[in-house]
Write a protein that holds these residues in place. Structure first.
Motif, PDB file in Angstrom:
ATOM      1  N   ARG A  77       0.870  -1.184   0.000  1.00 36.24           N
ATOM      2  CA  ARG A  77       0.000   0.000   0.000  1.00 36.24           C
ATOM      3  C   ARG A  77       0.902   1.229   0.000  1.00 36.24           C
ATOM      4  NH1 ARG A  77      -2.114  -3.697   2.918  1.00 36.24           N
ATOM      5  NH2 ARG A  77      -1.421  -3.124   4.974  1.00 36.24           N
ATOM      6  N   LEU A  78       0.613   2.154  -0.901  1.00 33.69           N
ATOM      7  CA  LEU A  78       1.474   3.330  -1.062  1.00 33.69           C
ATOM      8  C   LEU A  78       0.792   4.595  -0.578  1.00 33.69           C
ATOM      9  CD1 LEU A  78       2.937   2.715  -4.637  1.00 33.69           C
ATOM     10  CD2 LEU A  78       4.058   2.349  -2.446  1.00 33.69           C
ATOM     11  N   ASP A  79       1.611   5.520  -0.113  1.00 31.92           N
ATOM     12  CA  ASP A  79       1.175   6.876   0.222  1.00 31.92           C
ATOM     13  C   ASP A  79       2.102   7.816  -0.538  1.00 31.92           C
ATOM     14  OD1 ASP A  79       0.059   9.130   1.375  1.00 31.92           O
ATOM     15  OD2 ASP A  79       1.236   8.955   3.220  1.00 31.92           O
ATOM     16  N   ASP A  80       1.576   8.443  -1.576  1.00 32.73           N
ATOM     17  CA  ASP A  80       2.347   9.350  -2.429  1.00 32.73           C
ATOM     18  C   ASP A  80       1.847  10.763  -2.176  1.00 32.73           C
ATOM     19  OD1 ASP A  80       3.782  10.587  -4.468  1.00 32.73           O
ATOM     20  OD2 ASP A  80       2.398   9.935  -6.038  1.00 32.73           O
ATOM     21  N   GLN A  81       2.727  11.632  -1.673  1.00 36.23           N
ATOM     22  CA  GLN A  81       2.318  12.997  -1.358  1.00 36.23           C
ATOM     23  C   GLN A  81       3.249  14.003  -2.016  1.00 36.23           C
ATOM     24  OE1 GLN A  81       1.838  13.674   2.811  1.00 36.23           O
ATOM     25  NE2 GLN A  81       0.361  12.026   3.057  1.00 36.23           N
ATOM     26  N   LEU A  82       2.657  15.080  -2.460  1.00 35.18           N
ATOM     27  CA  LEU A  82       3.391  16.194  -3.054  1.00 35.18           C
ATOM     28  C   LEU A  82       2.974  17.445  -2.293  1.00 35.18           C
ATOM     29  CD1 LEU A  82       5.273  17.015  -5.412  1.00 35.18           C
ATOM     30  CD2 LEU A  82       3.219  17.374  -6.768  1.00 35.18           C
ATOM     31  N   GLU A  83       3.950  18.131  -1.677  1.00 37.17           N
ATOM     32  CA  GLU A  83       3.609  19.311  -0.895  1.00 37.17           C
ATOM     33  C   GLU A  83       4.543  20.470  -1.225  1.00 37.17           C
ATOM     34  OE1 GLU A  83       4.236  18.910   3.365  1.00 37.17           O
ATOM     35  OE2 GLU A  83       5.754  17.392   2.992  1.00 37.17           O
ATOM     36  N   GLY A  84       3.993  21.675  -1.200  1.00 38.19           N
ATOM     37  CA  GLY A  84       4.783  22.876  -1.426  1.00 38.19           C
ATOM     38  C   GLY A  84       5.568  23.230  -0.178  1.00 38.19           C
ATOM     39  N   LEU A  85       6.829  23.622  -0.376  1.00 33.87           N
ATOM     40  CA  LEU A  85       7.672  23.959   0.773  1.00 33.87           C
ATOM     41  C   LEU A  85       8.033  25.434   0.806  1.00 33.87           C
ATOM     42  CD1 LEU A  85      10.214  20.990   0.869  1.00 33.87           C
ATOM     43  CD2 LEU A  85       8.289  21.381   2.361  1.00 33.87           C
ATOM     44  N   GLY A  86       8.667  25.902  -0.239  1.00 36.05           N
ATOM     45  CA  GLY A  86       9.146  27.282  -0.250  1.00 36.05           C
ATOM     46  C   GLY A  86       8.154  28.200  -0.925  1.00 36.05           C
ATOM     47  N   VAL A  87       7.723  29.233  -0.211  1.00 28.48           N
ATOM     48  CA  VAL A  87       6.805  30.224  -0.780  1.00 28.48           C
ATOM     49  C   VAL A  87       7.610  31.476  -1.113  1.00 28.48           C
ATOM     50  CG1 VAL A  87       4.723  31.585  -0.405  1.00 28.48           C
ATOM     51  CG2 VAL A  87       4.892  29.278   0.554  1.00 28.48           C
ATOM     52  N   LEU A  88       7.509  31.908  -2.362  1.00 31.50           N
ATOM     53  CA  LEU A  88       8.242  33.085  -2.824  1.00 31.50           C
ATOM     54  C   LEU A  88       7.527  34.361  -2.396  1.00 31.50           C
ATOM     55  CD1 LEU A  88       9.082  31.784  -6.409  1.00 31.50           C
ATOM     56  CD2 LEU A  88      10.507  31.682  -4.358  1.00 31.50           C
ATOM     57  N   SER A  89       8.166  35.504  -2.590  1.00 28.69           N
ATOM     58  CA  SER A  89       7.599  36.791  -2.164  1.00 28.69           C
ATOM     59  C   SER A  89       6.296  37.126  -2.879  1.00 28.69           C
ATOM     60  CB  SER A  89       8.617  37.914  -2.387  1.00 28.69           C
ATOM     61  OG  SER A  89       8.963  37.987  -3.759  1.00 28.69           O
ATOM     62  N   ASP A  90       6.089  36.558  -4.086  1.00 30.02           N
ATOM     63  CA  ASP A  90       4.830  36.821  -4.791  1.00 30.02           C
ATOM     64  C   ASP A  90       3.732  35.810  -4.432  1.00 30.02           C
ATOM     65  OD1 ASP A  90       5.755  34.571  -6.048  1.00 30.02           O
ATOM     66  OD2 ASP A  90       5.638  35.379  -8.080  1.00 30.02           O
ATOM     67  N   GLY A  91       3.995  34.951  -3.437  1.00 30.99           N
ATOM     68  CA  GLY A  91       2.986  34.015  -2.958  1.00 30.99           C
ATOM     69  C   GLY A  91       2.952  32.680  -3.689  1.00 30.99           C
ATOM     70  N   THR A  92       3.823  32.491  -4.666  1.00 28.25           N
ATOM     71  CA  THR A  92       3.863  31.212  -5.379  1.00 28.25           C
ATOM     72  C   THR A  92       4.838  30.245  -4.693  1.00 28.25           C
ATOM     73  OG1 THR A  92       5.599  31.968  -6.886  1.00 28.25           O
ATOM     74  CG2 THR A  92       3.314  32.284  -7.603  1.00 28.25           C
ATOM     75  N   VAL A  93       4.633  28.979  -4.957  1.00 33.30           N
ATOM     76  CA  VAL A  93       5.490  27.947  -4.385  1.00 33.30           C
ATOM     77  C   VAL A  93       6.750  27.834  -5.236  1.00 33.30           C
ATOM     78  CG1 VAL A  93       5.676  25.476  -3.886  1.00 33.30           C
ATOM     79  CG2 VAL A  93       3.542  26.682  -3.405  1.00 33.30           C
ATOM     80  N   ARG A  97       8.158  19.054  -2.233  1.00 32.47           N
ATOM     81  CA  ARG A  97       8.737  17.786  -1.781  1.00 32.47           C
ATOM     82  C   ARG A  97       7.758  16.676  -2.114  1.00 32.47           C
ATOM     83  NH1 ARG A  97      10.040  16.764   4.364  1.00 32.47           N
ATOM     84  NH2 ARG A  97       7.797  16.664   4.448  1.00 32.47           N
ATOM     85  N   ARG A  98       8.278  15.666  -2.812  1.00 23.67           N
ATOM     86  CA  ARG A  98       7.475  14.482  -3.124  1.00 23.67           C
ATOM     87  C   ARG A  98       7.934  13.372  -2.195  1.00 23.67           C
ATOM     88  NH1 ARG A  98       4.833  13.224  -8.608  1.00 23.67           N
ATOM     89  NH2 ARG A  98       3.106  12.144  -7.644  1.00 23.67           N
ATOM     90  N   THR A  99       6.982  12.775  -1.499  1.00 22.97           N
ATOM     91  CA  THR A  99       7.262  11.716  -0.544  1.00 22.97           C
ATOM     92  C   THR A  99       6.508  10.469  -0.962  1.00 22.97           C
ATOM     93  OG1 THR A  99       7.417  13.380   1.205  1.00 22.97           O
ATOM     94  CG2 THR A  99       7.197  11.094   1.905  1.00 22.97           C
ATOM     95  N   LEU A 100       7.218   9.353  -1.008  1.00 24.25           N
ATOM     96  CA  LEU A 100       6.601   8.063  -1.325  1.00 24.25           C
ATOM     97  C   LEU A 100       6.892   7.113  -0.168  1.00 24.25           C
ATOM     98  CD1 LEU A 100       5.026   6.427  -3.460  1.00 24.25           C
ATOM     99  CD2 LEU A 100       7.235   5.649  -4.318  1.00 24.25           C
ATOM    100  N   ARG A 101       5.835   6.635   0.476  1.00 30.35           N
ATOM    101  CA  ARG A 101       5.951   5.692   1.581  1.00 30.35           C
ATOM    102  C   ARG A 101       5.206   4.416   1.200  1.00 30.35           C
ATOM    103  NH1 ARG A 101       9.569   8.433   3.086  1.00 30.35           N
ATOM    104  NH2 ARG A 101       9.416  10.171   4.463  1.00 30.35           N
ATOM    105  N   ALA A 102       5.774   3.278   1.579  1.00 28.63           N
ATOM    106  CA  ALA A 102       5.155   1.990   1.279  1.00 28.63           C
ATOM    107  C   ALA A 102       5.013   1.191   2.571  1.00 28.63           C
ATOM    108  CB  ALA A 102       5.999   1.213   0.284  1.00 28.63           C
ATOM    109  N   ARG A 103       3.847   0.646   2.777  1.00 30.40           N
ATOM    110  CA  ARG A 103       3.605  -0.338   3.839  1.00 30.40           C
ATOM    111  C   ARG A 103       3.441  -1.665   3.121  1.00 30.40           C
ATOM    112  NH1 ARG A 103       0.232  -1.294   8.601  1.00 30.40           N
ATOM    113  NH2 ARG A 103       0.982  -3.349   9.220  1.00 30.40           N
ATOM    114  N   TYR A 104       4.218  -2.648   3.495  1.00 33.50           N
ATOM    115  CA  TYR A 104       4.171  -3.902   2.756  1.00 33.50           C
ATOM    116  C   TYR A 104       4.218  -5.102   3.690  1.00 33.50           C
ATOM    117  CZ  TYR A 104       9.252  -3.421   3.306  1.00 33.50           C
ATOM    118  OH  TYR A 104      10.509  -3.255   3.805  1.00 33.50           O
TER     119      TYR A 104
END
Length: 166
Positions: A77-93, A97-104
């Protein structure tokens, strides 16, 4: 040091190393216990794109010795997550970070016993650039690379477990 002394020292060293208890993982090559056990692991379909990539990576690594009658099932079973880390001065990301975790679980098909129950994972940083296409391509490449890394970790644990099953 004389030649005789060197020879005796080398012999003593070789005898000491043979007594350390280390064994090659894949002793016997393709016909060894671990290789035969890994070829007998079936990997059922895993949900999603990351699951498709993971199943392909696992079957490529496990079935290297040729196919045989399945004796084990590797449920992932996989958990694939994509999250924004750095926010620039104009408010954009600016960074993700892409994280892939597996429970097996490695399950014996004969007994139904769970031989291995573990988790593994990895993550990667992605620069978000002005080109949306380039960012999407970077996210996809990160997923493909993470899948290979996590599959390698899973296969190593499966091999260690099968080695103990002799």
């Amino acid at each position: 040091m004389t030649a005789l002394a060197r020879l005796l020292a080398a012999g003593a060293l070789a005898m000491g190393l043979s007594a350390c208890g280390l064994q090659p993982m894949y002793a016997g090559g393709g016909s060894g216990t671990v290789a035969r056990g890994m070829a007998a692991v079936e990997v059922p379909p895993i949900e999603g794109q990351s699951g498709w990539l993971m199943r392909n990576a696992l079957t490529d690594r496990l079935d290297a010795g040729g196919s045989s009658t399945p004796r084990y099932k590797l449920v992932v079973r996989l958990d694939d997550q994509l999250e924004g880390l750095g926010v620039l001065s104009d408010g954009t990301v600016g960074r993700e970070r892409r994280t892939l975790r597996a429970r097996y679980q490695l399950v014996s098909l004969d007994t139904g016993q769970i031989l291995l129950d573990a988790t593994s994972g990895s993550d990667a940083g992605i620069d978000v650039v002005s080109s949306e296409y380039a960012t999407i391509a970077a996210e996809q490449t990160a997923l493909e690379n993470l899948t290979k890394v996590v599959a390698d970790k899973i296969v190593t644990q499966v091999a260690l477990t099968l080695r103990e099953q002799k």
